[in-house]
Design a protein around this motif. Structure first.
Motif, PDB file in Angstrom:
ATOM      1  N   LEU A 259      42.972  42.244  48.006  1.00  0.00           N
ATOM      2  CA  LEU A 259      43.376  43.587  48.429  1.00  0.00           C
ATOM      3  C   LEU A 259      44.099  43.538  49.766  1.00  0.00           C
ATOM      4  CD1 LEU A 259      40.199  45.651  47.446  1.00  0.00           C
ATOM      5  CD2 LEU A 259      42.505  45.974  46.525  1.00  0.00           C
ATOM      6  N   GLU A 260      43.586  42.702  50.668  1.00  0.00           N
ATOM      7  CA  GLU A 260      44.215  42.564  51.983  1.00  0.00           C
ATOM      8  C   GLU A 260      45.644  42.053  51.872  1.00  0.00           C
ATOM      9  OE1 GLU A 260      41.687  40.000  54.185  1.00  0.00           O
ATOM     10  OE2 GLU A 260      40.085  41.486  54.439  1.00  0.00           O
ATOM     11  N   ASN A 261      45.904  41.294  50.813  1.00  0.00           N
ATOM     12  CA  ASN A 261      47.235  40.720  50.640  1.00  0.00           C
ATOM     13  C   ASN A 261      48.094  41.512  49.657  1.00  0.00           C
ATOM     14  OD1 ASN A 261      47.446  37.946  52.135  1.00  0.00           O
ATOM     15  ND2 ASN A 261      45.367  38.047  51.309  1.00  0.00           N
ATOM     16  N   GLY A 262      47.624  42.708  49.306  1.00  0.00           N
ATOM     17  CA  GLY A 262      48.446  43.613  48.516  1.00  0.00           C
ATOM     18  C   GLY A 262      48.505  43.333  47.035  1.00  0.00           C
ATOM     19  N   SER A 263      47.547  42.584  46.494  1.00  0.00           N
ATOM     20  CA  SER A 263      47.557  42.292  45.062  1.00  0.00           C
ATOM     21  C   SER A 263      47.250  43.549  44.253  1.00  0.00           C
ATOM     22  CB  SER A 263      46.526  41.204  44.732  1.00  0.00           C
ATOM     23  OG  SER A 263      46.877  39.990  45.341  1.00  0.00           O
ATOM     24  N   ASP A 264      47.779  43.590  43.026  1.00  0.00           N
ATOM     25  CA  ASP A 264      47.587  44.729  42.134  1.00  0.00           C
ATOM     26  C   ASP A 264      46.127  44.835  41.692  1.00  0.00           C
ATOM     27  OD1 ASP A 264      48.733  46.808  40.203  1.00  0.00           O
ATOM     28  OD2 ASP A 264      47.730  45.419  38.838  1.00  0.00           O
ATOM     29  N   VAL A 265      45.611  46.070  41.635  1.00  0.00           N
ATOM     30  CA  VAL A 265      44.204  46.302  41.294  1.00  0.00           C
ATOM     31  C   VAL A 265      43.870  45.777  39.901  1.00  0.00           C
ATOM     32  CG1 VAL A 265      42.480  48.083  40.819  1.00  0.00           C
ATOM     33  CG2 VAL A 265      43.943  48.282  42.830  1.00  0.00           C
ATOM     34  N   ASN A 266      44.759  46.005  38.930  1.00  0.00           N
ATOM     35  CA  ASN A 266      44.496  45.526  37.570  1.00  0.00           C
ATOM     36  C   ASN A 266      44.472  44.005  37.513  1.00  0.00           C
ATOM     37  OD1 ASN A 266      44.203  47.964  36.111  1.00  0.00           O
ATOM     38  ND2 ASN A 266      46.406  48.293  36.194  1.00  0.00           N
ATOM     39  N   PHE A 267      45.364  43.368  38.297  1.00  0.00           N
ATOM     40  CA  PHE A 267      45.368  41.903  38.336  1.00  0.00           C
ATOM     41  C   PHE A 267      44.065  41.387  38.944  1.00  0.00           C
ATOM     42  CE2 PHE A 267      46.149  37.908  40.585  1.00  0.00           C
ATOM     43  CZ  PHE A 267      46.609  37.125  39.535  1.00  0.00           C
ATOM     44  N   ILE A 268      43.603  42.040  40.015  1.00  0.00           N
ATOM     45  CA  ILE A 268      42.347  41.640  40.657  1.00  0.00           C
ATOM     46  C   ILE A 268      41.188  41.770  39.669  1.00  0.00           C
ATOM     47  CG2 ILE A 268      40.724  42.167  42.515  1.00  0.00           C
ATOM     48  CD1 ILE A 268      43.097  43.205  44.147  1.00  0.00           C
ATOM     49  N   ALA A 269      41.196  42.854  38.893  1.00  0.00           N
ATOM     50  CA  ALA A 269      40.134  43.066  37.907  1.00  0.00           C
ATOM     51  C   ALA A 269      40.133  41.958  36.869  1.00  0.00           C
ATOM     52  CB  ALA A 269      40.312  44.430  37.233  1.00  0.00           C
ATOM     53  N   ASP A 270      41.323  41.538  36.437  1.00  0.00           N
ATOM     54  CA  ASP A 270      41.427  40.485  35.426  1.00  0.00           C
ATOM     55  C   ASP A 270      40.944  39.149  35.974  1.00  0.00           C
ATOM     56  OD1 ASP A 270      42.274  39.799  32.746  1.00  0.00           O
ATOM     57  OD2 ASP A 270      43.838  38.612  33.694  1.00  0.00           O
ATOM     58  N   VAL A 271      41.253  38.873  37.250  1.00  0.00           N
ATOM     59  CA  VAL A 271      40.877  37.599  37.865  1.00  0.00           C
ATOM     60  C   VAL A 271      39.383  37.538  38.158  1.00  0.00           C
ATOM     61  CG1 VAL A 271      41.109  36.205  39.956  1.00  0.00           C
ATOM     62  CG2 VAL A 271      43.141  37.135  38.855  1.00  0.00           C
ATOM     63  N   THR A 272      38.830  38.613  38.721  1.00  0.00           N
ATOM     64  CA  THR A 272      37.444  38.580  39.201  1.00  0.00           C
ATOM     65  C   THR A 272      36.416  39.040  38.178  1.00  0.00           C
ATOM     66  OG1 THR A 272      37.577  40.837  40.082  1.00  0.00           O
ATOM     67  CG2 THR A 272      38.258  39.026  41.547  1.00  0.00           C
ATOM     68  N   GLY A 273      36.856  39.810  37.185  1.00  0.00           N
ATOM     69  CA  GLY A 273      35.901  40.352  36.227  1.00  0.00           C
ATOM     70  C   GLY A 273      35.270  41.655  36.690  1.00  0.00           C
ATOM     71  N   LEU A 274      35.600  42.086  37.902  1.00  0.00           N
ATOM     72  CA  LEU A 274      35.095  43.363  38.394  1.00  0.00           C
ATOM     73  C   LEU A 274      35.844  44.507  37.717  1.00  0.00           C
ATOM     74  CD1 LEU A 274      34.968  42.556  42.226  1.00  0.00           C
ATOM     75  CD2 LEU A 274      33.021  42.643  40.669  1.00  0.00           C
ATOM     76  N   SER A 275      35.209  45.655  37.627  1.00  0.00           N
ATOM     77  CA  SER A 275      35.874  46.811  37.043  1.00  0.00           C
ATOM     78  C   SER A 275      36.873  47.388  38.038  1.00  0.00           C
ATOM     79  CB  SER A 275      34.849  47.886  36.669  1.00  0.00           C
ATOM     80  OG  SER A 275      34.245  48.418  37.838  1.00  0.00           O
ATOM     81  N   VAL A 276      37.860  48.105  37.503  1.00  0.00           N
ATOM     82  CA  VAL A 276      38.840  48.761  38.372  1.00  0.00           C
ATOM     83  C   VAL A 276      38.133  49.745  39.299  1.00  0.00           C
ATOM     84  CG1 VAL A 276      40.815  50.339  38.399  1.00  0.00           C
ATOM     85  CG2 VAL A 276      40.729  48.483  36.728  1.00  0.00           C
ATOM     86  N   GLU A 277      37.115  50.426  38.757  1.00  0.00           N
ATOM     87  CA  GLU A 277      36.362  51.385  39.565  1.00  0.00           C
ATOM     88  C   GLU A 277      35.674  50.691  40.743  1.00  0.00           C
ATOM     89  OE1 GLU A 277      36.211  51.107  36.301  1.00  0.00           O
ATOM     90  OE2 GLU A 277      37.237  52.962  35.702  1.00  0.00           O
ATOM     91  N   LYS A 278      35.082  49.514  40.482  1.00  0.00           N
ATOM     92  CA  LYS A 278      34.404  48.768  41.541  1.00  0.00           C
ATOM     93  C   LYS A 278      35.393  48.331  42.612  1.00  0.00           C
ATOM     94  CE  LYS A 278      30.912  46.561  43.432  1.00  0.00           C
ATOM     95  NZ  LYS A 278      29.758  47.283  44.012  1.00  0.00           N
ATOM     96  N   ILE A 279      36.567  47.890  42.183  1.00  0.00           N
ATOM     97  CA  ILE A 279      37.580  47.431  43.137  1.00  0.00           C
ATOM     98  C   ILE A 279      38.081  48.592  43.984  1.00  0.00           C
ATOM     99  CG2 ILE A 279      39.890  46.418  43.345  1.00  0.00           C
ATOM    100  CD1 ILE A 279      39.220  44.854  40.760  1.00  0.00           C
ATOM    101  N   ASN A 280      38.291  49.745  43.349  1.00  0.00           N
ATOM    102  CA  ASN A 280      38.710  50.923  44.115  1.00  0.00           C
ATOM    103  C   ASN A 280      37.632  51.350  45.105  1.00  0.00           C
ATOM    104  OD1 ASN A 280      41.290  51.296  43.030  1.00  0.00           O
ATOM    105  ND2 ASN A 280      40.473  52.341  41.228  1.00  0.00           N
ATOM    106  N   GLU A 281      36.368  51.157  44.714  1.00  0.00           N
ATOM    107  CA  GLU A 281      35.250  51.471  45.612  1.00  0.00           C
ATOM    108  C   GLU A 281      35.269  50.535  46.823  1.00  0.00           C
ATOM    109  OE1 GLU A 281      30.396  51.065  45.526  1.00  0.00           O
ATOM    110  OE2 GLU A 281      31.446  51.606  43.668  1.00  0.00           O
ATOM    111  N   ILE A 282      35.516  49.252  46.561  1.00  0.00           N
ATOM    112  CA  ILE A 282      35.611  48.268  47.645  1.00  0.00           C
ATOM    113  C   ILE A 282      36.791  48.592  48.552  1.00  0.00           C
ATOM    114  CG2 ILE A 282      36.039  45.833  48.167  1.00  0.00           C
ATOM    115  CD1 ILE A 282      34.703  45.170  45.488  1.00  0.00           C
TER     116      ILE A 282
END
Length: 284
Positions: A259-282
């Protein structure tokens, strides 16, 4: 090193994308795809979650054929079900209310996997709908391809078919020297390598790509470490809790960095397995 799919393909490089598709699908001169229209991936959300599937290519070809190509870097136990699910979503997406079934077009999925999945030695396997007795195809609308890059074996570069040239380009089993040797006699592979070279000279793009690659490696390493530690303990409960807690903590840590480096939320979700909702919460 695993090759970034988007380095080679995209709207600005239609010729490379078409060559890749025609090669993998073994098209002859009479059936070559000659044009491609890249579609908006936002038009294909998951019905229940609303999450957009991570398709690296979602496009319509000149004859109406729909195609999606997906790179998968982390192993998933039920990947064949996942692939069929997204195929079905794309197939059904074609019809609007009131349209007839005869308007449905062939839909093809190509999966490039950076892990071994199928129980075969061959790296490229395709699936259709066959009659069990006669092997006749019921309908050619469904076509699924699984290309396991780690199973690719390079022998004589001079005898490679065009599909094998592309698989070699993406396979981590091939060295840069081998790719350059292939490119010497293959203009499209040479063009892909040249673009990759230009990309590598762009400091901002390269840094973002390296961060994403590192995030994937870190996540895979964490999963492997936790699994090994759990096995050492020999306790099923400890394994489950250790995997869940350790992987989640590391996934959150990786997500924060991305997130600090501007990566796309959906890409982060695919890489980490976290939900989009969890990532938006973070993110908040």
């Amino acid at each position: 090193k695993f090759r970034g799919f988007t380095l080679a393909f995209g709207k600005e490089r239609k010729n490379l994308t078409l060559n890749f598709l025609n090669s993998i699908l073994n098209k002859d001169e009479d059936s070559y795809f000659v044009d491609i229209n890249f579609l908006d991936k936002e038009r294909l959300p998951d019905i229940e979650t609303g999450k957009v599937p991570e398709l690296d290519i979602l496009a319509k070809l000149n004859d109406g054929t729909l195609i999606n190509v997906e790179i998968q870097v982390t192993k998933q136990e039920y990947f064949s079900k996942r692939s069929l699910y997204y195929w079905s979503r794309l197939y059904a997406y074609q019809l609007n209310k009131g349209q007839n079934y005869d308007e449905l077009k062939q839909t093809i999925t190509i999966n490039l996997l950076n892990f071994n999945y199928l129980p075969y030695e061959t790296c490229h396997n395709s699936y259709h709908v066959y009659n069990d007795k006669t092997q006749d195809i019921l309908i050619d609308d469904l076509e699924l391809h699984f290309i396991e890059l780690n199973k690719f074996k390079l022998s004589d570069i001079r005898k490679l078919r065009q599909a094998e040239n592309w698989i070699a380009y993406f396979s981590p089993k091939c060295t840069d020297e081998q790719r350059e040797a292939i490119a010497m006699n293959n203009p499209v592979i040479k063009e892909a390598l040249n673009y990759e070279m230009v990309f590598s000279q762009d400091e901002i793009k390269r840094r973002q790509y390296e961060i994403q690659e590192k995030a994937i490696r870190d996540y895979n390493s964490t999963i492997l470490y936790n699994r090994q530690e759990g096995l050492k303990e020999g306790l099923e409960k400890g394994l489950k809790e250790g995997l869940k807690k350790g992987a989640e903590d590391k996934a959150i840590e990786i997500a924060l960095k991305m997130l600090e480096n501007g990566s796309d939320v959906n890409f982060i979700a695919d890489v980490t397995g976290l939900s989009v909702e969890k990532i938006n919460e973070i993110k908040k």
